[in-house]
Scaffold this motif. Structure first.
Motif, short mmCIF file in Angstrom:
data_model
loop_
_atom_site.label_atom_id
_atom_site.label_comp_id
_atom_site.label_asym_id
_atom_site.label_seq_id
_atom_site.Cartn_x
_atom_site.Cartn_y
_atom_site.Cartn_z
N GLY A 120 -7.83 0.45 -2.59
CA GLY A 120 -7.13 -0.40 -1.63
C GLY A 120 -8.12 -1.29 -0.91
N GLU A 121 -7.81 -2.58 -0.88
CA GLU A 121 -8.68 -3.55 -0.19
C GLU A 121 -7.84 -4.45 0.70
OE1 GLU A 121 -9.44 -7.61 0.39
OE2 GLU A 121 -8.34 -7.02 -1.38
N ARG A 122 -8.31 -4.67 1.90
CA ARG A 122 -7.71 -5.68 2.78
C ARG A 122 -8.85 -6.38 3.52
NH1 ARG A 122 -4.13 -5.00 -0.12
NH2 ARG A 122 -1.95 -4.50 0.29
N GLY B 263 -12.60 0.88 -2.71
CA GLY B 263 -12.19 -0.44 -2.25
C GLY B 263 -11.99 -1.29 -3.49
N LEU C 260 0.82 -1.22 0.00
CA LEU C 260 0.00 0.00 0.00
C LEU C 260 0.85 1.27 0.00
CD1 LEU C 260 -2.65 -1.17 2.62
CD2 LEU C 260 -3.08 -0.80 0.18
N LYS D 100 -12.61 -1.74 2.24
CA LYS D 100 -11.84 -0.62 1.69
C LYS D 100 -10.82 -0.15 2.73
CE LYS D 100 -12.92 4.15 0.21
NZ LYS D 100 -12.55 4.94 1.38
N VAL D 101 -9.63 0.15 2.24
CA VAL D 101 -8.59 0.67 3.15
C VAL D 101 -8.87 2.15 3.38
CG1 VAL D 101 -6.11 1.03 3.45
CG2 VAL D 101 -6.92 -1.01 2.25
N SER E 233 -4.34 -2.07 -4.93
CA SER E 233 -3.70 -3.12 -4.14
C SER E 233 -4.79 -3.91 -3.44
CB SER E 233 -2.74 -2.52 -3.11
OG SER E 233 -2.18 -3.56 -2.32
N THR E 234 -4.79 -5.24 -3.64
CA THR E 234 -5.79 -6.09 -2.99
C THR E 234 -5.08 -7.23 -2.26
OG1 THR E 234 -6.12 -7.62 -4.85
CG2 THR E 234 -7.42 -5.59 -4.88
N THR E 235 -5.84 -7.98 -1.49
CA THR E 235 -5.22 -9.02 -0.64
C THR E 235 -4.50 -10.08 -1.47
OG1 THR E 235 -7.09 -8.68 0.87
CG2 THR E 235 -5.64 -10.53 1.34
#
Ligand code: 3SL
Length: 247
Positions: free
Chosen positions: A69-71, A82, A50, A75-76, A101-103
């Protein structure tokens, strides 16, 4: 053409690269990427980290970028988006680059980034992926499921099966001629069992359940549609995917 299915990035061989590699993260990263490019996004740039995403995207003007951004499915905080494909509207995306960026999905793409051709596939753009394979006839193709943190994901392997199934239907090759490993047979069997009820399959899948707990039912429905986008995300430079419009 020989097709190999790998259920996760961790199960993908190291030390050699295929002519073509396809990352599959049906729920939801590769579905989102196809949606972004079909909707007029300039490109999709993927990151596993991230902070690195923030640093690189910082050099782009706010009008030209979107940060996703996803974790853990969520959504981060501090990111524009997200990982819901339903948020990726043409109005929002037109001409902008998505930094994402995703998991698991972005990690899968990074794992195969040295292949000669790198594609992102999902049910929504399955036909575009298959058309590319039939046109280019790469000698070796890896279809790599993103899984979830190293473990198998039902929906990714089903999508791998959907790709192989369609190649078989459009060629006179037998399963034995096309299959490079045992996983190919498993993927075809899984897809054949669920092809008329992919949403039902998602409801059994652990990541489908995770997303349902996050109220993402509409996302599941969207991701379960087959062949609705004639767009092929293809790597242009390391980590950057652009649209290779099929029609
Ligand atoms: O793992 C991933 O890369 C994501 O696609 C997961 S999620 O669908 O956004 O939760």
């Amino acid at each position: 053409m020989k097709l190999f299915v790998y259920h996760t990035p961790e199960l993908t061989p190291t030390g050699n690269v295929p002519e073509c590699a396809i990352a599959v993260d049906v729920l939801r990263a590769t579905t989102t990427m196809a949606t972004v490019l079909a909707g007029g996004g300039e490109a999709v740039q993927v990151f596993s980290d991230l902070d690195q995403l923030m640093a690189v995207s910082e050099k782009w003007s706010v009008e030209k970028r979107l940060r996703a951004g996803e974790r853990g499915g969520a959504k981060v905080p501090g990111f524009d988006l997200g990982n819901s494909p339903l948020d990726c509207t043409p109005e929002l995306l037109q001409g902008r680059r998505l930094f994402i960026s995703t998991t698991n999905g972005t990690r899968a793409l990074q794992k195969i980034q040295d292949a000669k051709a790198v594609l992102a596939g999902a049910f929504v753009n399955r036909a575009a992926v298959v058309q590319y394979l039939l046109e280019k006839q790469p000698e070796t193709v890896w279809i790599v499921g993103s899984g979830w943190e190293g473990s198998f994901s039902l929906e990714d392997t089903a999508c791998a099966g959907a790709i192989v199934h369609s190649v078989l239907q459009q060629t006179n090759l037998s399963q034995d001629e096309l299959a490079g490993n045992d996983e190919v047979f498993g993927a075809i069997a899984l897809y054949s069992q669920w092809q008329d009820n992919l949403l039902g399959l998602f409801h059994h899948a652990s990541h489908g359940k995770r997303l349902l707990r996050l109220n993402c039912h509409e996302d599941l429905k969207y991701c379960s549609q087959t062949d609705i986008l004639d767009v092929l995300p293809i790597q242009q430079e390391t980590g950057v995917l652009v649209s290779n419009k099929v029609k």
